[in-house]
Design a protein around this motif. Structure first.
Motif, short mmCIF file in Angstrom:
data_model
loop_
_atom_site.label_atom_id
_atom_site.label_comp_id
_atom_site.label_asym_id
_atom_site.label_seq_id
_atom_site.Cartn_x
_atom_site.Cartn_y
_atom_site.Cartn_z
N MET A 180 0.85 -1.19 0.00
CA MET A 180 0.00 0.00 0.00
C MET A 180 0.88 1.24 0.00
O MET A 180 1.86 1.32 0.75
N ASN A 181 0.54 2.21 -0.86
CA ASN A 181 1.32 3.44 -0.93
C ASN A 181 1.12 4.28 0.32
O ASN A 181 0.01 4.42 0.83
N GLU A 182 2.21 4.87 0.79
CA GLU A 182 2.13 5.73 1.95
C GLU A 182 1.45 7.03 1.58
O GLU A 182 1.70 7.59 0.51
N PRO A 183 0.57 7.57 2.45
CA PRO A 183 -0.10 8.85 2.12
C PRO A 183 0.92 9.96 1.92
O PRO A 183 1.99 9.97 2.54
N LEU A 184 0.56 10.90 1.07
CA LEU A 184 1.45 12.04 0.82
C LEU A 184 1.53 12.94 2.05
O LEU A 184 0.55 13.08 2.80
N PRO A 185 2.67 13.58 2.25
CA PRO A 185 2.72 14.61 3.29
C PRO A 185 1.80 15.77 2.90
O PRO A 185 1.59 16.05 1.71
N SER A 186 1.27 16.47 3.89
CA SER A 186 0.32 17.54 3.66
C SER A 186 0.97 18.90 3.91
O SER A 186 1.79 19.05 4.80
N ILE A 187 0.55 19.88 3.11
CA ILE A 187 0.86 21.28 3.38
C ILE A 187 -0.46 21.98 3.70
O ILE A 187 -1.41 21.91 2.92
N LEU A 188 -0.54 22.61 4.86
CA LEU A 188 -1.70 23.41 5.21
C LEU A 188 -1.60 24.76 4.51
O LEU A 188 -0.54 25.37 4.48
N HIS A 189 -2.70 25.23 3.93
CA HIS A 189 -2.71 26.50 3.21
C HIS A 189 -3.78 27.41 3.80
O HIS A 189 -4.86 26.98 4.17
N HIS A 190 -3.47 28.71 3.82
CA HIS A 190 -4.47 29.70 4.21
C HIS A 190 -4.38 30.90 3.28
O HIS A 190 -3.29 31.39 2.98
N LYS A 191 -5.54 31.35 2.80
CA LYS A 191 -5.66 32.54 1.99
C LYS A 191 -6.90 33.30 2.43
O LYS A 191 -7.58 32.89 3.37
N TYR A 192 -7.19 34.42 1.77
CA TYR A 192 -8.31 35.26 2.23
C TYR A 192 -9.65 34.56 2.14
O TYR A 192 -10.51 34.71 2.99
N SER A 193 -9.87 33.78 1.07
CA SER A 193 -11.15 33.10 0.92
C SER A 193 -10.95 31.84 0.09
O SER A 193 -9.98 31.73 -0.67
N VAL A 194 -11.86 30.91 0.26
CA VAL A 194 -11.80 29.64 -0.45
C VAL A 194 -12.71 29.74 -1.67
O VAL A 194 -13.93 29.68 -1.56
N GLU A 195 -12.10 29.95 -2.84
CA GLU A 195 -12.85 30.07 -4.08
C GLU A 195 -11.95 29.67 -5.22
O GLU A 195 -10.73 29.59 -5.08
N ASP A 196 -12.55 29.41 -6.39
CA ASP A 196 -11.75 29.06 -7.54
C ASP A 196 -10.91 30.26 -7.96
O ASP A 196 -11.28 31.41 -7.76
N GLY A 197 -9.76 30.00 -8.56
CA GLY A 197 -8.88 31.08 -8.99
C GLY A 197 -7.46 30.58 -9.14
O GLY A 197 -7.16 29.40 -8.95
N HIS A 198 -6.57 31.50 -9.47
CA HIS A 198 -5.20 31.10 -9.79
C HIS A 198 -4.47 30.49 -8.61
O HIS A 198 -3.59 29.65 -8.79
N VAL A 199 -4.79 30.89 -7.38
CA VAL A 199 -4.08 30.37 -6.21
C VAL A 199 -4.44 28.92 -5.94
O VAL A 199 -3.65 28.16 -5.38
N MET A 200 -5.64 28.50 -6.37
CA MET A 200 -6.08 27.14 -6.06
C MET A 200 -5.13 26.08 -6.61
O MET A 200 -4.90 25.05 -5.98
N ALA A 201 -4.54 26.35 -7.78
CA ALA A 201 -3.58 25.39 -8.33
C ALA A 201 -2.36 25.25 -7.44
O ALA A 201 -1.77 24.15 -7.32
N GLN A 202 -1.95 26.32 -6.77
CA GLN A 202 -0.80 26.27 -5.86
C GLN A 202 -1.12 25.46 -4.61
O GLN A 202 -0.20 25.09 -3.87
N ILE A 203 -2.38 25.21 -4.38
CA ILE A 203 -2.81 24.43 -3.22
C ILE A 203 -3.02 22.97 -3.60
O ILE A 203 -2.57 22.06 -2.90
N ARG A 204 -3.62 22.73 -4.74
CA ARG A 204 -4.06 21.39 -5.10
C ARG A 204 -3.07 20.61 -5.96
O ARG A 204 -3.13 19.37 -5.99
N ASN A 205 -2.19 21.31 -6.68
CA ASN A 205 -1.45 20.64 -7.75
C ASN A 205 0.05 20.60 -7.57
O ASN A 205 0.78 20.46 -8.55
N VAL A 206 0.55 20.72 -6.36
CA VAL A 206 1.99 20.61 -6.13
C VAL A 206 2.34 19.14 -5.97
O VAL A 206 1.91 18.48 -5.02
N GLU A 207 3.12 18.63 -6.90
CA GLU A 207 3.46 17.21 -6.92
C GLU A 207 4.17 16.80 -5.63
O GLU A 207 5.06 17.49 -5.14
N GLY A 208 3.74 15.66 -5.09
CA GLY A 208 4.38 15.13 -3.89
C GLY A 208 3.80 15.61 -2.58
O GLY A 208 4.22 15.16 -1.51
#
Length: 360
Positions: free
Chosen positions: A1-29
């Motif tokens: 079984m693959n080990e779960p990925l390490p997590s990075i906690l993120h905080h920004k002004y609001s949770v909505e779609d936009g350019h910052v969301m990729a920096q939260i969801r799509n960082v490999e590893g």
């Protein structure tokens, strides 16, 4: 079984779609987890329904180990103080972004924030200004230069396809501006400039997309200049719909200025997106914008707070549609080379790894 990925906690002004969301969801590893301080930060239609309240992390610190949290990334310097306990008490690497106001106006007017910055610069592991201009600003504020990594906001080139603009005979040239209705966006200068464009070229239209405290001021100015039929204000649109607004327009305008409090942009993300679509652009020599736009190569740049020069650039573009393809093509190449989302995400991963991989 693959080990779960390490997590990075993120905080920004609001949770909505936009350019910052990729920096939260799509960082490999790494798995990105959003942390909120208030339920109001979770906007309707947000692309992430599951978020962690900060208070839960305070009351249940065992979650940090259960979620394999490897670090915390706060996307604005002004938001960092409530999260510093995760570094100071639990030893988590702390990454902090700087996007404009947090590196320019706020430190000048808020003594308490300056005090927080001094502490933040002592304990933070990496600092991510969104342009070289803001890097210089935070260095002057005392940030250790060896811990700074410029991290441009990247454009998803699959989401913003390249379509060279042309102007059909007898059709209006359509100018577009997108952004918050605040002083630093310079839209009052743009409206005044457009009045001169309209005087010289009847077949022209300006659309302003956004919302904010300056809207009443803009509407009053539009009426004063007799532009009600030619300048349209539209409410902020969903991020997923912004592409069509770009494609329906011929020239993008980003007349950013330093406001009365000293607030500056980093680099407007809408300007990058417009350039990625192949639209010719006119902007100002403001903050980090010259890092994106090579004047007379990938767009036109004029000095801040000069409606006359802004109008001159807009009129030149209106009168030279045969230059649009070359300007738009160069703009796309610039974004592909230096502001490509996939490139910036690889850099973000590398910057995390520098710190995370050194931890016990």
């Amino acid at each position: 079984m693959n080990e779960p990925l390490p997590s990075i906690l993120h905080h920004k002004y609001s949770v909505e779609d936009g350019h910052v969301m990729a920096q939260i969801r799509n960082v490999e590893g790494y798995r990105g987890l959003l942390v909120t301080k208030s339920p109001k930060e979770l906007r309707p239609g947000a692309p992430m329904n599951h978020v962690l309240p900060l208070e839960r992390l305070r009351s249940q610190p065992q979650l940090l180990q259960r979620l394999r949290v490897a670090g915390i990334h706060v996307h604005h310097g002004t938001l960092a103080p409530p999260f510093q306990f995760l570094k100071e008490k639990h030893g988590l690497p702390l990454f902090v972004g700087f996007r404009g106001n947090d590196a320019t106006a706020y430190p000048k007017k808020d003594r308490e924030y300056r005090r927080h910055l001094r502490k933040l610069f002592e304990v933070g592991d990496r600092f991510f200004p969104v342009c070289e201009h803001l890097k210089k600003e935070i260095v002057q504020l005392g940030c250790p230069e060896d811990r700074i990594r410029v991290l441009y906001g990247g454009v998803d080139l699959g989401r913003f396809a390249f379509r060279p603009r042309t102007l059909e005979d007898g059709k209006k040239i359509r100018f577009l501006a997108v952004g918050r209705f605040v002083e630093k966006k310079g839209f009052d200068d743009l409206i005044r400039a457009f009045a001169e464009v309209k005087r010289r070229r009847e077949m022209a239209k300006l659309v302003l997309i956004g919302q904010g405290p300056c809207e009443a001021q803009y509407r009053k100015l539009i009426k004063k200049l007799g532009l009600e039929r030619d300048v349209k204000i539209k409410a902020w649109v969903d991020y997923r719909a912004i592409q069509e607004l770009y494609y329906r327009s011929h020239v993008f305008c980003a007349p950013s200025v330093t406001d009365a409090e000293g607030n500056q942009e980093g680099i407007p993300n809408t300007l990058k997106e417009a350039m990625a679509t192949g639209m010719p652009v006119v902007s100002t020599t403001h903050a980090g914008i010259p890092e994106l736009v090579d004047s007379s190569v990938s767009g036109l740049l004029v000095s801040e707070r000069s409606p006359a020069k802004l109008a001159e650039a807009m009129i030149w573009l209106a009168e030279h549609p045969e230059q649009w393809k070359e300007l738009g093509g160069n703009a796309r190449k610039k974004v592909e080379r230096d502001f490509n989302l996939s490139v910036q995400l690889r850099k973000q991963k590398a910057y995390y790894d520098e710190v995370v991989e050194r931890r016990p």
